[in-house]
Design a protein around this motif. Sequence first.
Motif, PDB file in Angstrom:
ATOM      1  N   CYS A   1       0.819  -1.215   0.000  1.00 17.73           N
ATOM      2  CA  CYS A   1       0.000   0.000   0.000  1.00 17.73           C
ATOM      3  C   CYS A   1       0.850   1.260   0.000  1.00 17.73           C
ATOM      4  CB  CYS A   1      -0.893   0.022   1.239  1.00 17.73           C
ATOM      5  SG  CYS A   1      -1.964  -1.411   1.304  1.00 17.73           S
ATOM      6  N   ALA A   2       0.268   2.288  -0.613  1.00 17.68           N
ATOM      7  CA  ALA A   2       0.917   3.599  -0.578  1.00 17.68           C
ATOM      8  C   ALA A   2       0.796   4.149   0.848  1.00 17.68           C
ATOM      9  CB  ALA A   2       0.225   4.526  -1.565  1.00 17.68           C
ATOM     10  N   PRO A   3       1.595   5.148   1.192  1.00 18.96           N
ATOM     11  CA  PRO A   3       1.463   5.745   2.529  1.00 18.96           C
ATOM     12  C   PRO A   3       0.027   6.217   2.765  1.00 18.96           C
ATOM     13  CG  PRO A   3       3.364   6.645   1.373  1.00 18.96           C
ATOM     14  CD  PRO A   3       2.653   5.770   0.406  1.00 18.96           C
ATOM     15  N   SER A   4      -0.388   6.136   3.994  1.00 16.27           N
ATOM     16  CA  SER A   4      -1.781   6.431   4.306  1.00 16.27           C
ATOM     17  C   SER A   4      -2.153   7.861   3.923  1.00 16.27           C
ATOM     18  CB  SER A   4      -2.025   6.232   5.797  1.00 16.27           C
ATOM     19  OG  SER A   4      -3.318   6.705   6.119  1.00 16.27           O
ATOM     20  N   THR A   5      -3.351   7.981   3.321  1.00 21.36           N
ATOM     21  CA  THR A   5      -3.836   9.308   2.939  1.00 21.36           C
ATOM     22  C   THR A   5      -4.664   9.920   4.050  1.00 21.36           C
ATOM     23  OG1 THR A   5      -5.795   8.310   2.005  1.00 21.36           O
ATOM     24  CG2 THR A   5      -3.950   8.684   0.500  1.00 21.36           C
ATOM     25  N   GLY A   6      -5.021   9.086   5.026  1.00 20.73           N
ATOM     26  CA  GLY A   6      -5.864   9.586   6.113  1.00 20.73           C
ATOM     27  C   GLY A   6      -7.331   9.607   5.752  1.00 20.73           C
ATOM     28  N   LYS A   7      -7.657   9.185   4.547  1.00 27.51           N
ATOM     29  CA  LYS A   7      -9.068   9.171   4.132  1.00 27.51           C
ATOM     30  C   LYS A   7      -9.665   7.805   4.412  1.00 27.51           C
ATOM     31  CE  LYS A   7      -8.769  13.225   1.923  1.00 27.51           C
ATOM     32  NZ  LYS A   7      -9.492  14.429   2.347  1.00 27.51           N
ATOM     33  N   ARG A   8     -10.965   7.800   4.708  1.00 28.62           N
ATOM     34  CA  ARG A   8     -11.635   6.544   4.999  1.00 28.62           C
ATOM     35  C   ARG A   8     -12.742   6.305   3.987  1.00 28.62           C
ATOM     36  NH1 ARG A   8     -13.661   5.671  10.655  1.00 28.62           N
ATOM     37  NH2 ARG A   8     -13.356   3.524   9.995  1.00 28.62           N
ATOM     38  N   VAL A   9     -12.787   5.088   3.495  1.00 27.30           N
ATOM     39  CA  VAL A   9     -13.806   4.738   2.510  1.00 27.30           C
ATOM     40  C   VAL A   9     -14.568   3.523   3.009  1.00 27.30           C
ATOM     41  CG1 VAL A   9     -14.273   4.161   0.103  1.00 27.30           C
ATOM     42  CG2 VAL A   9     -12.285   5.569   0.677  1.00 27.30           C
ATOM     43  N   ALA A  10     -15.896   3.622   2.908  1.00 24.38           N
ATOM     44  CA  ALA A  10     -16.724   2.477   3.242  1.00 24.38           C
ATOM     45  C   ALA A  10     -17.111   1.752   1.971  1.00 24.38           C
ATOM     46  CB  ALA A  10     -17.977   2.938   3.972  1.00 24.38           C
ATOM     47  N   VAL A  11     -16.909   0.435   1.972  1.00 24.73           N
ATOM     48  CA  VAL A  11     -17.327  -0.375   0.829  1.00 24.73           C
ATOM     49  C   VAL A  11     -18.484  -1.231   1.308  1.00 24.73           C
ATOM     50  CG1 VAL A  11     -16.667  -2.269  -0.681  1.00 24.73           C
ATOM     51  CG2 VAL A  11     -15.065  -0.381  -0.253  1.00 24.73           C
ATOM     52  N   VAL A  12     -19.621  -1.060   0.666  1.00 27.77           N
ATOM     53  CA  VAL A  12     -20.781  -1.835   1.060  1.00 27.77           C
ATOM     54  C   VAL A  12     -20.953  -2.964   0.066  1.00 27.77           C
ATOM     55  CG1 VAL A  12     -23.227  -1.795   1.587  1.00 27.77           C
ATOM     56  CG2 VAL A  12     -21.832   0.239   2.012  1.00 27.77           C
ATOM     57  N   GLY A  13     -20.859  -4.179   0.561  1.00 29.56           N
ATOM     58  CA  GLY A  13     -20.962  -5.351  -0.317  1.00 29.56           C
ATOM     59  C   GLY A  13     -19.594  -5.940  -0.532  1.00 29.56           C
ATOM     60  N   ALA A  14     -19.388  -7.180  -0.024  1.00 33.97           N
ATOM     61  CA  ALA A  14     -18.071  -7.814  -0.139  1.00 33.97           C
ATOM     62  C   ALA A  14     -18.049  -8.801  -1.290  1.00 33.97           C
ATOM     63  CB  ALA A  14     -17.701  -8.484   1.176  1.00 33.97           C
ATOM     64  N   GLY A  15     -18.685  -8.403  -2.387  1.00 31.71           N
ATOM     65  CA  GLY A  15     -18.623  -9.236  -3.593  1.00 31.71           C
ATOM     66  C   GLY A  15     -17.436  -8.828  -4.440  1.00 31.71           C
ATOM     67  N   VAL A  16     -17.463  -9.267  -5.678  1.00 30.03           N
ATOM     68  CA  VAL A  16     -16.320  -9.020  -6.571  1.00 30.03           C
ATOM     69  C   VAL A  16     -16.054  -7.525  -6.707  1.00 30.03           C
ATOM     70  CG1 VAL A  16     -15.401  -9.401  -8.868  1.00 30.03           C
ATOM     71  CG2 VAL A  16     -16.836 -11.143  -7.819  1.00 30.03           C
ATOM     72  N   ALA A  17     -17.111  -6.739  -6.964  1.00 31.19           N
ATOM     73  CA  ALA A  17     -16.919  -5.304  -7.181  1.00 31.19           C
ATOM     74  C   ALA A  17     -16.368  -4.640  -5.928  1.00 31.19           C
ATOM     75  CB  ALA A  17     -18.234  -4.658  -7.609  1.00 31.19           C
ATOM     76  N   GLY A  18     -16.983  -4.959  -4.793  1.00 34.33           N
ATOM     77  CA  GLY A  18     -16.578  -4.327  -3.547  1.00 34.33           C
ATOM     78  C   GLY A  18     -15.158  -4.689  -3.160  1.00 34.33           C
ATOM     79  N   LEU A  19     -14.804  -5.969  -3.286  1.00 31.23           N
ATOM     80  CA  LEU A  19     -13.467  -6.401  -2.895  1.00 31.23           C
ATOM     81  C   LEU A  19     -12.417  -5.814  -3.835  1.00 31.23           C
ATOM     82  CD1 LEU A  19     -14.285 -10.086  -1.943  1.00 31.23           C
ATOM     83  CD2 LEU A  19     -13.691  -8.220  -0.387  1.00 31.23           C
ATOM     84  N   THR A  20     -12.754  -5.712  -5.129  1.00 32.61           N
ATOM     85  CA  THR A  20     -11.828  -5.103  -6.069  1.00 32.61           C
ATOM     86  C   THR A  20     -11.595  -3.644  -5.705  1.00 32.61           C
ATOM     87  OG1 THR A  20     -12.635  -6.552  -7.802  1.00 32.61           O
ATOM     88  CG2 THR A  20     -11.386  -4.620  -8.502  1.00 32.61           C
TER      89      THR A  20
END
Lengths: 1049, 660
Positions: A189-208
Motif C-alpha cells: 500500500c501507498a502511505p496512508s492518505t488519512g481518508k476513509r472509505v466504506a465499501v458496502v458489499g463484499a462481492g467481486v466489485a466491492g473487494l476489487t
Amino acid sequence: MSTHTKATVKLTINGQSVAAQPGETVLTAAQHAGIDIPALCAQEGMAPWAACRLCLVEVEGTSKLQTACTTQVQDGLVVRTDTPHIRARRESYLRMYLSDHNSYCEAPCSVACPTHIDIPAFIAEIEKGDFAAADAIVRRDLPFPGILGRICPAYCESSCRRDQVDEPIAICALHRSARDKAGAPALVCAPSTGKRVAVVGAGVAGLTAAYYLAQLGHSVTVYDDHDEPGGMLRYAIPEFRLPQQVLDDELRPLWEAGVRFVGNVSLGENISVNGLLSGAFDAVFLGIGAWQPETCTIPGAKVAREALDFLAEVRSGKRPRMGKSLCVIGDGPTALDVARTARRLGATVTVLAPHSATEVWWTDADEAELQALGVEIVYEAQARRVKLDRAEKPLAVEYTHPSAESDGKRGRRATAQADARTVILALGYTPALADLDDEVGLSSDQTLAANPYTGRLPVDGVFAAGDAVSGPTDAIFAVAGGKRAALAIDAWLGGVDLPALENELALYAALPYLDQVRDRKKLSPLAQRLAEHSPVWLKMGIAAEPKPRAKQTRLSVAKQLETFTEVERGLSAKAAQAEAARCLQCTCESNGSCELQRLGIEYGITENELVVSPKTTSVPSAVRSLEPDMRHPFIERDMNKCIACGRCVRVCAEVAGPACYDFSGRGFMIKVDTPYGEALQLADCITCGRCVTACPTGALSFNERALESFKVDESRCIMCHECVDVCPTDALTETNVFEEARKQWHALVGQGSGLAGGHRLCAGCGAPIVVRQVLMGAQVPVVTAAATGCLEVSTTIYPYTSWKNSYIHTAFENVAATLSGVETAYRALKKQGKLDEDVKFIAFGGDGGTYDIGLQSLSGAMERGHDLVYVCYDNEAYMNTGFQRSSATPLGAWTTTSPVGPEETGKLQERKNLTEIMVAHGIPYVAQASPHDPRDLVRKAAKAIATPGPAFLNIISPCPRGWRSDGANSIDLARQAVNTCYWPLFEVENGEYHLTYKPRVKEPIRNWLKRQGRFAHLFKPGNEHIIDQLQAWIDEEWEKLLKKCGETP
Amino acid sequence: MATRTNRHARTAAEGTPALRNDEPQSAAAAKIERALQRALRPEQATGDEGVVKIRVCTGSTCKASGSDALATAIEEELARRGLTDKVTVVRTGCHGLCQEGPIAVVHPQGIFYPRLKPRDIATIIETSVVNDGVVERLLYRDPATGRPISKEADVPFYALQQRVVRKINGYIDPLNIDDYLARGGYRSLAKVLSEGNPEGVIDTVERSGLRGRGGAGFPTGKKWRYCRANPGERKYIICNGDEGDPGAFMDRAVLEDNPHSVIEGMVIAAYAIGFGVAPVEGYVYVRHEYPLAVERLRHALAQARERGLLGENILDSGFNFDIRINQGAGAFVCGESTALTASIEGRRGMPRGKHIRTVAHGLWGEPTNLNNVETYATVPWIIEHGAEDLAAMGTATSKGTKIFSLTGKVRNTGLVEVPMGATLRHVIFDIGGGMLPGREFKAVQLGGPSGGCVPADYLDTPIDFESLTSLGSMMGSGGMVVVDDTTCMVDFAKFFLKFTAEESCGKCVPCRVGTQRMLEILERITAGEGTLDDLDLLERLSEDVIEGSLCALGSSAPNPVLTTLRYFRDEYVAHVVDKRCPAKVCQPLIRYKVNKEKCTGCYACTVACPVGAISGERKQVQKIDQKLCIKCDTCRQVCNFDAIDVETGVLAPLAGGRNR
C-alpha cells in the motif's frame, strides 16, 4: 532558395487549381496543396522509387494510371487522385500488403477484456518462466487472478487472433497459473492518505474496489450482510469450480493490508449511505450486487426452491433435502451450477432452458460438460406448471416445447413433462435497491445510475459498480467496475473534477480510432487508465506453426460425480510456458503512427479475401514468417511487418551513407536484409536511426527501453552528437561541458591521421590505433622511429610507407638510441641557428623491443635526459615472429615458448612492471594508457610530447592473432583490461602518481581471460589456481597503486 | 562507382571520333573496301553449295542428342576411308528441326538424315558419299503421308519457312568467321561505313518497318533515332540475350549459330547511333544458362577484333566500337531493360519507373539503345537487301519475319522462321506437322509466361503484334507452346503464373503479392477447393496486377490466367463445381482404378508401385489402395493391357484439406 524568381506551373488536381514549381512531382505538389495521395515508398529527399503503387493517379491524356511520385508537374496538367477506379485499385493493393503483414497493431485480447489486462506482456513473462512478474502485471488491472482464472468466461480468448491458425491461447488458464505459481500474493500500500472509505458489499466489485483503494493508501472498511466476505464467489459458485481455500488465499492480502471486514450488516437496516457519509467515512462505494430472484408465476411454483439458496446451502456444507429427480428452470450460470451440483448429490437432472441452444448463456464446452455428467437439457422449454402430488410435493414440471408434437386440438401446443421431485428456479436476478431510491436515485431499469467511466452516483461521495449497476453479469465486469470506482474515488478524494473527467472520457471514446491512439498520451495518467476505446481490426495475414492449445487436466467424470473437488487442475509450469509461447504477441510499437495502418483504416480493410486461414483450406495464404532481429542494441527489426517499400534501403545508402541494407530473395519472398544477414551493428551501422524514422510500418523500431536505460561510456564518446540527435525518447542530452569537449575533440580529429591506411597490420590490431592516437597529441612536426616489430614491418613495406611524418627505420634494440642521436643532432643544429623549427621525437617499440631487447638503450636515453617520448605498444609477446614470450607476457599465457602441456601451463612468471622501472628513472612524465579511451590517451600523449625531457608511455595493444581473440573485440578487450585493473590507467608527473580512471566496479580477471584463446587452458580443471594467482597479483599491484595515487581502495 | 569514374576518365582521354569530312567519301570507301578485302580469307571457309561435304547440326538440342559423337564418328569413318581431304565435315549451328536431332545433311545432293546414331555413319558414307545413293531406312518420313523424303529442301518443315535471320544458320560453322564472310558477312557493315551517313542508316531501318523482336514491338529505327538525339558523354548499345521464357530458345540459337550476324548488327547500330556524336560501347547481356552461346559469341568477338571488324578503327573507317559480354545470373526479370542495365551496373536487377527512359538515361546514366538478339541479327539483312525488301514481307504494321520456337505437344518441335502475318495454323499444322497421333489441338500459348493461350477458334489469326494482343496474348519473344487435350488449362495457367510469381523481383506489391495470391487461388482450384467467387476474384486481381505493376513482367503475368479464363472457363467451372479435372491432370481431383475387364493380374503395376498401394493375388484383378496412392502415374505407364483407368469427378476423394 529564392523561389520567387522561379516560374510557377499551374495544374489541376481533383478540379482544384494548384501552383507548383517546375521540376516538382505531382505528389509533392498535391501534398503542398493539402491533397492527400497515399505514398508508402516515396520519401522527401530521395529519388522516386515508384514501387508502392498507392500514388497511382489519373493524368488526362495518358491511357494508363501514372505514379504521382514520378510524374513531373506541367502547365495545364489535369490530375485526378481520388476517383472510384483509383480508390478500388488502392484498396486492392492495400489488401495485398495487409495479407502479407504478419503482425497486428494492438492486442484484441486486452481490448476485449473488460479490465484491459496487458495480456501480451504477462504472457511474455510466463514464456520466460517468470510467473511472479506475470502475476504482478495481471494484478495491476485484476486483483484476483486466481479467482478469475477459474471462473472468468474469458472474452479475451474469443477475440484471440491465434484462432485463425488453430485455437485461441488459453489466456484464462495462464493467468490462473501465474497466480498459482507466483507464491503468496501481497498487497503493497501507498502511505496512508488519512481518508476513509466504506465499501458496502463484499462481492467481486466491492473487494476489487477495496483492494485498489487500500493500495492507494486509503483506509477501507467492507460491510456485508453475509457473515463472510466473497459474495457470489462464496455463496453461489460451487466448491468444485472455486475452492474456498483459493478464495480465502486470494482475499488474505486485503486483510493483511489492513482492510476491515464487518459482516452481518445490512444496508438499510444496520447502516445507511447517509449514515456512513455523515459518520466517519469520506466516501462510500456500493457494490451490493443483484441477489433478488425474478418471481415465477406458474402454477405450483411456490413449492420450488430458489437456486441461490440451494447453492448457498450446499456451499455451507449441508446436504439439502431433495428428491431423486431434479428439474432446473433457467439457462444462466446459476442454472448451470445447480445442475452440476445436483448431479454430484446424486439426482437425475433436467434443465429446462427457456432459450434456444444459440441464445443460452453457456458455451458448447459447458453443454458438453453437462451432457458428460448426464444432465438432460431441453432448449426453448417454457415451463407451464409444476405438477404436485397430494402432499403438495412436486412430481414433474410440465412445459411446452416447439418440437413437441401438437395434439391437434384448437392449435394448442402439446406439452411435455420432466420428472421433478425437486424443482429449482434459476430465472434471473435483479439488484434489491428499493430502499436506496431516496438516498442515491435509481435509473429507469431499476439499477444504480452510476457513470460508466467513474462509477460516480449523483450523490457526492457515493460510487457504485458491479451487478447493482449493470444488472447480473459476469464477475469480470464487476472487477472492471470496482477498479474504475476505486481510481475515481481516489481522484475525487484528491480533489479531481470528476464530471469534467467523465466528459473528457466520453469525448475521447467518440473519437476515431487513430485519433484515440494519437491522443492517448495527452490524457492524464488517470484518464488513460479509465479511457475506453474501440480499435479497428484490420484483417492481416498470419503465419504460425499450428500447435495444440494447452489443456488443463480435469477430474474424471466419475470422480466429478462423487466429490466436490475442483474439476480443473491448472497447467503445469512447463505446459504454461509452452502455451505462452503460442502467443502471437499482437503488439506494435508503431500503433497509431503506422502509415499502412492509417490507410488500412481509411480504406476499411476489416475483411480481406486474400487472407485464407489454414483452418479452411489446404492452400492457406502464404505469409512471411521471420524471426525478429533484436541483435542491435537500439534498432529492432521485425521483418514480418516489412512491406518492402525500400525506404530504409535507400535512406541508408543515399542519405546516411553506410548502405547497411539491401533486398535479398525474389518475388514474394523478397526481404530487406543486412549483408550476409549479419547483425546490423556489424554492417557499418552508425545508429543514426534514419531507417527507423523512414519505415512506414513497425518493421523497424527503436528499442525504447534500451535507449532509456542507455549509459554513455564517456571514455568512448567522440562528441559526434548523433546520439542526442537521434534519441527518440529525449533520454540523452548534452552536459554543460559538452560543447567545449566537442570542439576540442573535433579539432583533434580534424587534424587527420598521422598514419595512412593501407598498411599491412592485421584487422583488429591495436598498434595502428595507438600510433594514430599518440600522433593526434602532437601539435608540432614530429620525427618518429620504430623498433623492429609488427608495426615497423607492416607500415614500411618497401618502397611504401604509412608514416606521414619523418620516419627512421632502425633495428630491434636501438630505437631509443637512434632517436637520442637524432634529438642531439637537432639540438645541435638549433643551437647553431641552422634550424628554428620546433620538432618533437617519438619512438615506438613493441614490448619485445622495449621490455627486453631494447631496454638498455631505452634506459640510457631516459637517463641521459633526451627530449623524446618513448611509446611502448604492449601486445604482451613477440607477435611479429610468431608469438614468443616476452617479459611483458602475463602469467599463465600461452606462447610458443611458454607452451601448454602436462608439465607446463603457459608462462610461469609474472609480467615485468616496466612502467614502474621507467618511473624509477626519475623522468618527468610516465603514463599508462589504453586505446579504448582515446581522449585519455591523446591527452597523455600531448602531455608527454609537450613535456621537456624524456617521457614514457606504456599502452596496451591487443593482438587478435597472439591473444587468440576476435579482432572485432580488440578495443573492448583493452577496455576490459582496464576495468579488471590489470592495466590501470595512471600517470606519474615528476614522481607524483595520479590515477586517471577508476573503474566503478572492478571486474574479475576471469572475464578478460575467458575471451582470449591464449588463456583457454586456464579454464581446464586443475588450472584454476593460476587464475587465482594472477588475480591475487593484480589485486596486490592495484592496492599498491591506489596507495601511491593517494586513492582510497 | 569506381568503374564508372574510370570510364569517364577514359572518355576524356579518347575524345570523340571526328567525322572524316576532310577525306573524300569515295576515298574513304575505297579504304574500307581494302580493309574488308584484307579481312577476307576465302580459302578458310568451308565452301559453298556443290562441294562434297556433310553438315552436322551442333546446336544445343542436337548436341544434347549426341551430335558431337556423330561428327567425330563421321570424321573417323572418312579418315578410315582416306576421304578426309575430299569431304568436308561442317559442324554447323542449329538447323531448326530439333525434334529430329541429331541431324546430318550430305552434300552436294542435300540428303537429309535425321535421328542418326554413330553406327549409321559407315552406311551413309558408303551409300551417299562414296556412291550417289540414299539410305532409304534412315530417311525422314513425312508425318502426313509416311513417305520418305530424301532432300532437305523437300522437308515441309524447311520448305514452308521463309528464312531471313536464320538463312545461313544451318550452313555455316559458327566458330569460323570465314564461313560468315564467305556468305557476304560484314558487307553491310562495310557498306554503312563507306556511305558515312549514320542518319541514313537510321532512315533505312525506320523505312524497313522493323520492330523490336523482344516482345514489345517498339519501332527499332525510332528508338535509334531517340538514342542518337539524346545528349550524353557516351552511348551504349546493349544486346538483350537474357531469354528467359520457358520453352523459348530463338535468341540462344541465333547467338549460337550465327554470332557474327548479331555482332554486325550491333556495330551498325553503334555506328548509326553514335558516330559523330559520342563514343559508343557495346554489351551483350546473355544468360549464364547459355554456356554454348557465350563460348561461341566470345570466340566470334575475338575473331571479329582480329580481322579489324570490331574494336579500334573498324575497317579503317576511324570508327571505334567494342562489345563485351555480360552474363546474367538467372533472373527472368533481368530481361526487362531497366533491370538489365541495373544488373550490368552491378546492382540488383530491379526495374525502375518508366519516367526515365533508357534511350535518354540508360546504362551508367547515358543514352542507351537496347535491342533483342533477333532485332540486331535482322539489321545486316536490311542493309544488304534494302528497307523495301523487309517492308515487303509481313503485314501492314508488322514487317519482316519472326522466329518462333515451336514446342509442346506438336510433331515437329524446333525453330520456325516465317513472315509476319502467317497464320497460327500454318506454323503449327503445316510447318509443325500438327498434333501427335490421336491427340486434339487445344490451345497454343504465345509469348512465354507473359503471353496468353489462343484456342482452336483463332488458329487462322495472322501472327502480328496487334492481332495477338487483341486475343489477349502477345507476340513476346516468340515462344509457342502447343497443348492438346491431355493438358489441363487451369494447371497450365498455374504453371506459367508460378513461374512469373517466382521470378518477380518483388519491388512492387501487385506483382509481388498479387501474383502470389492469384497462384494460391489457382492452387485451391486445382485442389478442388475453389469456389465460383474465386473466378471473379481472379479476374479482379488480374486487372489490379495488370494496371498497377511497375514493369511488363507484372503487367503481363496475369495473361495466361485471363486468357484461359476467357477461352476455357468451362474447365475452371468443372474444377470448382464438379470437383473434376477434365484433362485428368490435377492430382487431388483424380484417382487411379484398375479396370476389372482388362486386368490380367500380371503384377507389372504391383511391382512397379513405389508406395506399395497395389495389391492382389497373381492372375487376379489387382486393387489400388486409394489411401496409399500418390498418383504418380507409374502403374498406368507400366500396364501392358491398358487396364489402369484414371477417374475424375465427385467420386474422387478430395485429398488434403477440407472444402471451403
